[in-house]
Design a protein around this motif. Structure first.
Motif, PDB file in Angstrom:
ATOM      1  N   LEU A 319       3.351  34.220  -2.167  1.00  0.00           N
ATOM      2  CA  LEU A 319       2.355  33.031  -2.274  1.00  0.00           C
ATOM      3  C   LEU A 319       3.009  32.081  -3.298  1.00  0.00           C
ATOM      4  O   LEU A 319       2.924  32.544  -4.513  1.00  0.00           O
ATOM      5  CB  LEU A 319       0.842  33.489  -2.861  1.00  0.00           C
ATOM      6  CG  LEU A 319      -0.163  32.169  -2.515  1.00  0.00           C
ATOM      7  CD1 LEU A 319      -0.494  31.641  -1.257  1.00  0.00           C
ATOM      8  CD2 LEU A 319      -1.139  32.712  -3.229  1.00  0.00           C
ATOM      9  N   THR A 443      -0.381  22.625  -2.788  1.00  0.00           N
ATOM     10  CA  THR A 443       0.374  23.054  -1.354  1.00  0.00           C
ATOM     11  C   THR A 443       0.770  24.457  -1.442  1.00  0.00           C
ATOM     12  O   THR A 443       1.584  24.729  -2.585  1.00  0.00           O
ATOM     13  CB  THR A 443       1.598  22.118  -1.171  1.00  0.00           C
ATOM     14  OG1 THR A 443       0.935  20.597  -0.893  1.00  0.00           O
ATOM     15  CG2 THR A 443       2.078  22.612   0.253  1.00  0.00           C
ATOM     16  N   VAL A 446       2.867  30.468   2.197  1.00  0.00           N
ATOM     17  CA  VAL A 446       2.350  31.905   2.579  1.00  0.00           C
ATOM     18  C   VAL A 446       3.470  32.722   3.252  1.00  0.00           C
ATOM     19  O   VAL A 446       3.795  32.295   4.344  1.00  0.00           O
ATOM     20  CB  VAL A 446       1.127  32.079   3.331  1.00  0.00           C
ATOM     21  CG1 VAL A 446       0.763  33.490   3.643  1.00  0.00           C
ATOM     22  CG2 VAL A 446      -0.055  31.204   2.652  1.00  0.00           C
ATOM     23  N   ARG A 450       4.388  26.882   5.036  1.00  0.00           N
ATOM     24  CA  ARG A 450       3.473  26.252   4.674  1.00  0.00           C
ATOM     25  C   ARG A 450       2.258  26.505   5.340  1.00  0.00           C
ATOM     26  O   ARG A 450       2.089  26.702   6.365  1.00  0.00           O
ATOM     27  CB  ARG A 450       3.958  24.802   4.777  1.00  0.00           C
ATOM     28  CG  ARG A 450       2.701  23.974   4.110  1.00  0.00           C
ATOM     29  CD  ARG A 450       2.584  22.524   4.936  1.00  0.00           C
ATOM     30  NE  ARG A 450       3.984  21.887   5.051  1.00  0.00           N
ATOM     31  CZ  ARG A 450       4.319  20.792   4.155  1.00  0.00           C
ATOM     32  NH1 ARG A 450       3.674  20.625   3.063  1.00  0.00           N
ATOM     33  NH2 ARG A 450       5.474  20.361   4.454  1.00  0.00           N
ATOM     34  N   HIS A 451       1.309  26.559   4.451  1.00  0.00           N
ATOM     35  CA  HIS A 451      -0.344  26.831   4.704  1.00  0.00           C
ATOM     36  C   HIS A 451      -1.065  25.439   5.042  1.00  0.00           C
ATOM     37  O   HIS A 451      -1.325  24.565   4.046  1.00  0.00           O
ATOM     38  CB  HIS A 451      -0.953  27.723   3.888  1.00  0.00           C
ATOM     39  CG  HIS A 451      -2.339  27.951   4.304  1.00  0.00           C
ATOM     40  ND1 HIS A 451      -2.716  28.666   5.266  1.00  0.00           N
ATOM     41  CD2 HIS A 451      -3.520  27.517   3.689  1.00  0.00           C
ATOM     42  CE1 HIS A 451      -4.070  28.731   5.204  1.00  0.00           C
ATOM     43  NE2 HIS A 451      -4.701  28.029   4.364  1.00  0.00           N
ATOM     44  N   ASP A 452      -1.324  25.240   6.074  1.00  0.00           N
ATOM     45  CA  ASP A 452      -1.914  23.865   6.505  1.00  0.00           C
ATOM     46  C   ASP A 452      -3.438  23.981   6.656  1.00  0.00           C
ATOM     47  O   ASP A 452      -4.254  23.036   6.608  1.00  0.00           O
ATOM     48  CB  ASP A 452      -1.568  23.147   7.607  1.00  0.00           C
ATOM     49  CG  ASP A 452      -0.036  22.596   7.533  1.00  0.00           C
ATOM     50  OD1 ASP A 452       0.358  22.241   6.282  1.00  0.00           O
ATOM     51  OD2 ASP A 452       0.628  23.041   8.447  1.00  0.00           O
ATOM     52  N   THR A 455      -8.034  26.206   1.759  1.00  0.00           N
ATOM     53  CA  THR A 455      -7.167  26.887   0.722  1.00  0.00           C
ATOM     54  C   THR A 455      -8.535  27.879   0.015  1.00  0.00           C
ATOM     55  O   THR A 455      -8.536  27.936  -0.980  1.00  0.00           O
ATOM     56  CB  THR A 455      -6.754  26.187  -0.372  1.00  0.00           C
ATOM     57  OG1 THR A 455      -7.587  25.203  -0.898  1.00  0.00           O
ATOM     58  CG2 THR A 455      -5.578  25.449   0.390  1.00  0.00           C
ATOM     59  N   LEU A 460      -6.432  32.185   2.844  1.00  0.00           N
ATOM     60  CA  LEU A 460      -5.136  32.391   2.333  1.00  0.00           C
ATOM     61  C   LEU A 460      -4.965  33.942   2.593  1.00  0.00           C
ATOM     62  O   LEU A 460      -4.006  34.306   2.994  1.00  0.00           O
ATOM     63  CB  LEU A 460      -5.174  32.002   0.922  1.00  0.00           C
ATOM     64  CG  LEU A 460      -4.813  30.684   0.793  1.00  0.00           C
ATOM     65  CD1 LEU A 460      -4.764  30.320  -0.672  1.00  0.00           C
ATOM     66  CD2 LEU A 460      -3.411  30.114   1.311  1.00  0.00           C
ATOM     67  N   ALA A 463      -4.062  34.365   5.998  1.00  0.00           N
ATOM     68  CA  ALA A 463      -2.792  33.837   6.245  1.00  0.00           C
ATOM     69  C   ALA A 463      -1.481  35.036   5.793  1.00  0.00           C
ATOM     70  O   ALA A 463      -0.626  35.166   6.506  1.00  0.00           O
ATOM     71  CB  ALA A 463      -2.546  32.596   5.630  1.00  0.00           C
ATOM     72  N   THR A 467       1.120  36.812   8.423  1.00  0.00           N
ATOM     73  CA  THR A 467       2.552  36.358   8.721  1.00  0.00           C
ATOM     74  C   THR A 467       3.133  37.664   8.073  1.00  0.00           C
ATOM     75  O   THR A 467       2.919  38.520   7.148  1.00  0.00           O
ATOM     76  CB  THR A 467       2.842  35.348   7.820  1.00  0.00           C
ATOM     77  OG1 THR A 467       2.170  35.437   6.321  1.00  0.00           O
ATOM     78  CG2 THR A 467       2.108  34.059   8.264  1.00  0.00           C
TER      79      THR A 467
END
Length: 727
Positions: A319, A443, A446, A450-452, A455, A460, A463, A467
């Motif tokens: 992270l 920002t 992960v 990029r984690h959009d 948060t 998170l 995510a 992934t």
């Protein structure tokens, strides 16, 4: 009708078509649509109000005062705001002014502030206490503490948003947008001045009005664009502002009594909404093709030797956060990261990189350098956590207090801040953020992507699990060796008295080799002249008296001045430290914090100076970032010089304590040099003692190597004074 931009539709369209653009663009469009709505509602109040009831209007005004009082008294309970809001709404309705104006006024008056760190921590303490002892009294305290930590604006919004989104707005749309679309209406609308006027005003007028106004503001240097926001993105957002719906339909209903004209206006609004959405989508698509890299955005790889990592470097989950120490959203994210590290333990590697948003957070860059300066002494994470826990204390003097509380080598820390030793490291992080397409904070990346999304901890965590890991950085190499010590100190010229500075009339100026009294450019001088007061000087004039509570910062315009230091002992006189010439700035960090001046400033060769009070200097620095950086670093370097010249051992303690008497005897018996800081006289000493939390009535010794000794023995003091570790 074309005044109003529908906030919900614009943000929804931006979330779909411009989701990869920085959040500052959303803030810009949100602010614009709110101002538009206020303008449209003001039109309603002025042009669609027939009769005024002054009594009802007075009641509404009284409700405004009550609202302000609730905010001043720090009343955080939602029902109180709701009750006053209902009374105000009814009063506005009865006054003849449209009641929507009351809603706007209430929205502007509800208290809004970032989560308060101390109250968040207190809420956590009370929650843990309730878990250990589920008592009703503790439960109520915990509930109130949680509510106090979040502003009424956010809490009321969280309650109302589901109702407005899923009930109020759809019901309003069904009630007002219903129009029978047939060939006859479309034929009328194509040639109707009302339809064409509304359509053109929304699609063309809003696009040109918003786009040109923003472009001219930037070109004329009336204001900069936020980091990461381009003029192209602004024009894309301007296209979306043609989405007029809720308030536009509202005005339509008030403006036209004729049903046919109302239908034609509604067709113009709906057609403009469709065309504006398509136009905005087209602009963002073209911008995306031109600026977006192929594939998902990934963080650029830095040298693992300088990346700050928590957790095993070979952990399968990675992270990466780009953060800003002064950013309140990043402050919230620290709790999320802590929960993630607890949840994943050794399976998670957390990397922090700096992205100070200096346009909105003036203290962020220097605070980031403070974290790096602490990192050079092996205390990056300790300083990182401390800065986020004290986001309201990030000025230069506060950073020194944080360093002292952590037991760092204060002289080295201060000098590195003053000389911008770690500024290049911050620039490297910023460059990596820009290369990765990062525009705002926080920002997260992960596992390299990029984690959009949200948060939150759960988002998170999901995510991270969804992934595939992209590998881990190599092991970190040791930090580079610390730079050599401060430049050799040249002994100052000794004088018998301050008045004898007249001997220096015509003496050569002392070079500013370390930047502690910088020479200002003509532009910087012009800025300070707007805030300061010119004063002629003669030889021997005392401009600043060391130890005095009344003083000014000094900029030499012509002639020279001498910086004079008080005597160290009864048998010694004051001594001249340096001679300062034209265009140079003088002052101390303690003066910026409102404390007495340490040294005197005396006229040497006749001339003229510019004097500034601390408030006027702060105002000048707030308006010019380059000038602020120069002065702040100069003050830090000067503080480092003073720290370096003082004896390395510092004692924190009230001289009246019995334990202080014993410690003074020990220091005297062994001939150990030291500086005594009394919390009864020194605010910084009080703050350091509060942070260190020693037992009541017990002094603390801060050793030159950063160790903290509580009520030490003579042997411990001798080992520290000799540079040997205890034990």
């Amino acid at each position: 009708m074309p005044i109003a931009t529908d906030t919900a539709f614009v943000l929804g369209a931006l979330a779909v078509f411009g989701r990869h653009f920085p959040i500052q663009l959303r803030v810009f469009l949100l602010s614009l649509s709110v101002v538009d709505d206020i303008g449209a509602l003001s039109v309603i109040a002025v042009f669609y109000t027939d009769d005024l009831d002054l009594g009802a209007l007075a009641v509404a005004g009284l409700c405004v005062l009550v609202f302000i009082g609730l905010s001043k008294l720090q009343v955080w309970r939602g029902p109180a705001y709701f009750a006053v809001g209902v009374v105000m709404w009814v009063a506005m309705h009865e006054s003849g002014v449209h009641a929507t104006i009351g809603g706007v006024v209430l929205g502007l008056l509800v208290s809004a502030y970032p989560p308060r760190r101390d109250e968040v921590e207190q809420a956590g303490v009370l929650t843990r206490a309730f878990r250990q002892s589920p008592d009703p009294g503790i439960a109520r305290q915990a509930k109130l503490s949680v509510e106090r930590a979040v502003s009424p604006n956010e809490r009321i919004g969280a309650v109302l948003v589901p109702w407005t989104t899923y009930l109020v707005v759809p019901v309003f749309a069904l009630a007002n947008a219903g129009v029978r679309v047939d060939a006859e209406l479309l034929e009328r609308a194509v040639t109707s001045p009302v339809t064409l006027g509304v359509f053109t005003g929304l699609v063309v007028g809003k696009l040109l009005g918003v786009g040109l106004a923003a472009t001219l503001a930037v070109k004329l240097k009336l204001g900069p664009l936020p980091r990461g926001v381009t003029l192209g993105a602004v024009w894309g957002g301007a296209a979306l502002t043609g989405l007029g719906f809720t308030v536009s339909l509202f005005v339509t209903d008030l403006a036209f009594d004729d049903e046919a004209m109302r239908e034609e206006a509604t067709i113009g609004i709906l057609a403009a909404a469709v065309v504006s959405t398509l136009l905005g989508a087209l602009v963002f698509r073209l911008l995306g093709r031109r600026t977006s890299p192929d594939g998902p955005a990934r963080p650029t790889l830095l040298d693992p030797a300088v990346d700050h990592v928590r957790g095993p470097v070979d952990a399968p989950l990675v992270l990466v956060e780009y953060g800003d120490v002064e950013c309140p959203f990043c402050g919230r994210a620290t709790g999320v990261v802590g929960e993630l590290r607890q949840r994943f333990a050794d399976e998670l590697q957390y990397v922090f990189r700096h992205l100070p948003l200096v346009d909105v957070h003036p203290h962020a860059e220097l605070a980031a350098e403070a974290a790096e300066a602490a990192g050079a002494q092996g205390a990056f994470w300790a300083m990182h956590d401390r800065l986020y826990a004290h986001q309201d204390r990030l000025e230069a003097a506060d950073l020194l207090e944080h360093a002292a509380a952590l037991g760092l080598d204060l002289e080295r820390f201060t000098r590195e801040l003053g000389e911008a030793t770690h500024a290049a490291r911050i620039r490297d992080d910023v460059a990596s953020a820009e290369a990765s397409g990062v525009r705002g904070t926080p920002t997260f990346f992960v596992n390299g992507v990029r984690h959009d999304g949200p948060t939150t901890t759960d988002a998170l965590a999901a995510a991270l699990l969804e992934t595939d890991p992209r590998g881990a950085p190599a092991e970190r190499r040791p930090l580079p060796p610390a730079p050599a010590g401060p430049p050799p100190w040249s002994p100052p010229v000794r004088m018998d008295a301050v008045a004898e500075v007249a001997r220096l009339d015509g003496a050569a100026e002392t070079p500013d080799v370390d930047g502690s009294s910088p020479r200002l450019t003509d532009r910087q001088l012009a800025v300070l002249r707007r805030y300061g007061r010119r004063r002629p000087t003669a030889t021997g004039d005392v401009l600043v008296r060391g130890g005095s509570a009344e003083w000014d910062f000094v900029v030499v315009l012509s002639g020279t001045v001498a910086v004079v230091e008080d005597a160290d002992g009864a048998d010694e006189g004051p001594r001249v430290v340096s001679v300062v010439g034209p265009h140079r700035f003088l002052g101390g960090l303690n003066m910026l914090a409102g404390q007495p001046a340490v040294r005197s400033v005396v006229g040497a060769a006749p001339g003229e100076v510019l004097t500034l009070t601390v408030d006027r200097l702060r105002a000048a620095m707030a308006g010019d970032r380059e000038l602020s950086q120069l002065i702040t670093r100069a003050l830090l370097i000067r503080r480092a010089m003073l720290i370096g010249r003082a004896t390395g051992m510092r004692v924190l303690g009230d001289r009246r304590w019995p334990a202080s008497d014993r410690l003074r005897d020990v220091l005297a018996d062994h001939g150990i040099g030291h500086t005594w800081l009394d919390p009864a006289e020194d605010a910084a000493a009080r703050a350091m003692l509060d942070e260190l939390e020693p037992p009541d009535g017990v002094p603390v010794v801060l050793a030159p190597d950063g160790r903290v000794l509580v009520d030490p023995s003579g042997d411990e003091l001798l080992r520290v004074a000799g540079g040997r570790p205890p034990g």
